[in-house]
Design a protein around this motif. Sequence first.
Motif, PDB file in Angstrom:
ATOM      1  N   ARG A 271       0.801  -1.263  -0.099  1.00  0.00           N
ATOM      2  CA  ARG A 271       0.112   0.001  -0.040  1.00  0.00           C
ATOM      3  C   ARG A 271       0.918   1.315   0.035  1.00  0.00           C
ATOM      4  NH1 ARG A 271      -3.118  -4.535  -0.178  1.00  0.00           N
ATOM      5  NH2 ARG A 271      -5.577  -3.920  -0.100  1.00  0.00           N
ATOM      6  N   PRO A 272       0.313   2.329  -0.509  1.00  0.00           N
ATOM      7  CA  PRO A 272       1.221   3.389  -0.513  1.00  0.00           C
ATOM      8  C   PRO A 272       1.240   4.223   0.744  1.00  0.00           C
ATOM      9  CG  PRO A 272      -0.446   3.732  -2.397  1.00  0.00           C
ATOM     10  CD  PRO A 272      -0.852   2.532  -1.502  1.00  0.00           C
ATOM     11  N   ALA A 273       2.645   4.458   1.293  1.00  0.00           N
ATOM     12  CA  ALA A 273       2.403   5.115   2.490  1.00  0.00           C
ATOM     13  C   ALA A 273       2.021   6.584   2.409  1.00  0.00           C
ATOM     14  CB  ALA A 273       3.800   5.294   3.029  1.00  0.00           C
ATOM     15  N   TRP A 274       2.202   7.539   1.174  1.00  0.00           N
ATOM     16  CA  TRP A 274       1.734   8.691   0.879  1.00  0.00           C
ATOM     17  C   TRP A 274       0.891   8.729  -0.352  1.00  0.00           C
ATOM     18  CZ3 TRP A 274       2.166  12.627   3.778  1.00  0.00           C
ATOM     19  CH2 TRP A 274       1.665  13.982   3.381  1.00  0.00           C
ATOM     20  N   SER A 275      -0.320   9.109  -0.130  1.00  0.00           N
ATOM     21  CA  SER A 275      -1.361   9.273  -1.013  1.00  0.00           C
ATOM     22  C   SER A 275      -2.291  10.566  -1.044  1.00  0.00           C
ATOM     23  CB  SER A 275      -2.654   7.769  -0.835  1.00  0.00           C
ATOM     24  OG  SER A 275      -1.892   6.564  -1.283  1.00  0.00           O
ATOM     25  N   VAL A 276      -1.551  11.409  -0.576  1.00  0.00           N
ATOM     26  CA  VAL A 276      -2.162  12.798  -0.383  1.00  0.00           C
ATOM     27  C   VAL A 276      -1.996  13.338  -2.009  1.00  0.00           C
ATOM     28  CG1 VAL A 276      -2.297  15.030   0.493  1.00  0.00           C
ATOM     29  CG2 VAL A 276      -1.748  13.018   2.073  1.00  0.00           C
ATOM     30  N   LEU A 277      -3.184  13.794  -2.713  1.00  0.00           N
ATOM     31  CA  LEU A 277      -2.882  14.305  -4.015  1.00  0.00           C
ATOM     32  C   LEU A 277      -3.398  15.892  -3.985  1.00  0.00           C
ATOM     33  CD1 LEU A 277      -4.935  11.411  -5.866  1.00  0.00           C
ATOM     34  CD2 LEU A 277      -2.624  11.844  -5.289  1.00  0.00           C
TER      35      LEU A 277
END
Length: 308
Positions: A271-277
Amino acid sequence: MNILVTGARGQVGSALLTRLAPLGELVAATRDGTLDRPTPAIALDLSEPSSLSTVLDAARPDVIVNAAAYTAVDKAESEEALAQRVNADAVGALGRWAAQAGVPVVHYSTDYVFPGVGDRPLRENDPTGPAGAYGRSKLAGEQALATSGADHLILRTAWVYDAHGRNFLRTMLRLGSERERLTVVDDQHGTPTSADLIAATTAHVLRRWLNADTTTRRAQSGVYHLVADGQTTWCGFARAIMERAAKAGLLDRAPQVEPITTADFPTPAKRPAWSVLDTARIRETFDVTLPDWRIGLDQVIADMVSVR
């Protein structure tokens, strides 16, 4: 105007049927051609890309909104060929048909196209680099549509949930009714985004895009990020769900939610640890307002209470 909505039984697809209704006549597409509402439905199976042109020739849509996808992130690790057919090959086939017919396409993608690292909101032109099979298939789909020749909008979203279907919110409510204590990953960051926000924003964007002249429409084609405002972790999201659900009477009490690390909860797919777009592009191009993620959660909880 005839609008074809694929994946019409899914979270986003179902919300689209409501939100896009004012824009034209809707035709819903599901894999088996059935739907539990009066909207006309046709069968369209993205796992068979070679069959799509025949179906599209018969339907003759003026717009295609593709909400269908292979989304079983962990299962994709052992079914990558199927994920590629649905998420990439079929999207390319849709795009090629649309290019020949002069039909614009809206397509949904994901934060999983990124490597999942960072410390600032990710922009559309940041380097991609999927860590797993699902992300690879979705990135290939973006590329297939972009090179198809069709006018297109690719809307990347993340952490999608709804009052219905299989999603994190529903899972947390089920576990919260069964347990006094839960452990939830607290080192993965993103923005919970309701299916209704995605659908409502799509309707707003699509109306503006279709009303633009041909030159503007083509200039606006491309990739946009579409998520709610703000950020949290899965643990933070779970705590917010439990607090609101208990207050609204959906749960008898809010269970204790304790943080764990990704390493404590191994899964087949990384899973992505950073998915803030970063959503500046869609907000500025189409005059979009994206509320804080908590506002969307409040609305979904209220909707669930209203139908009890």
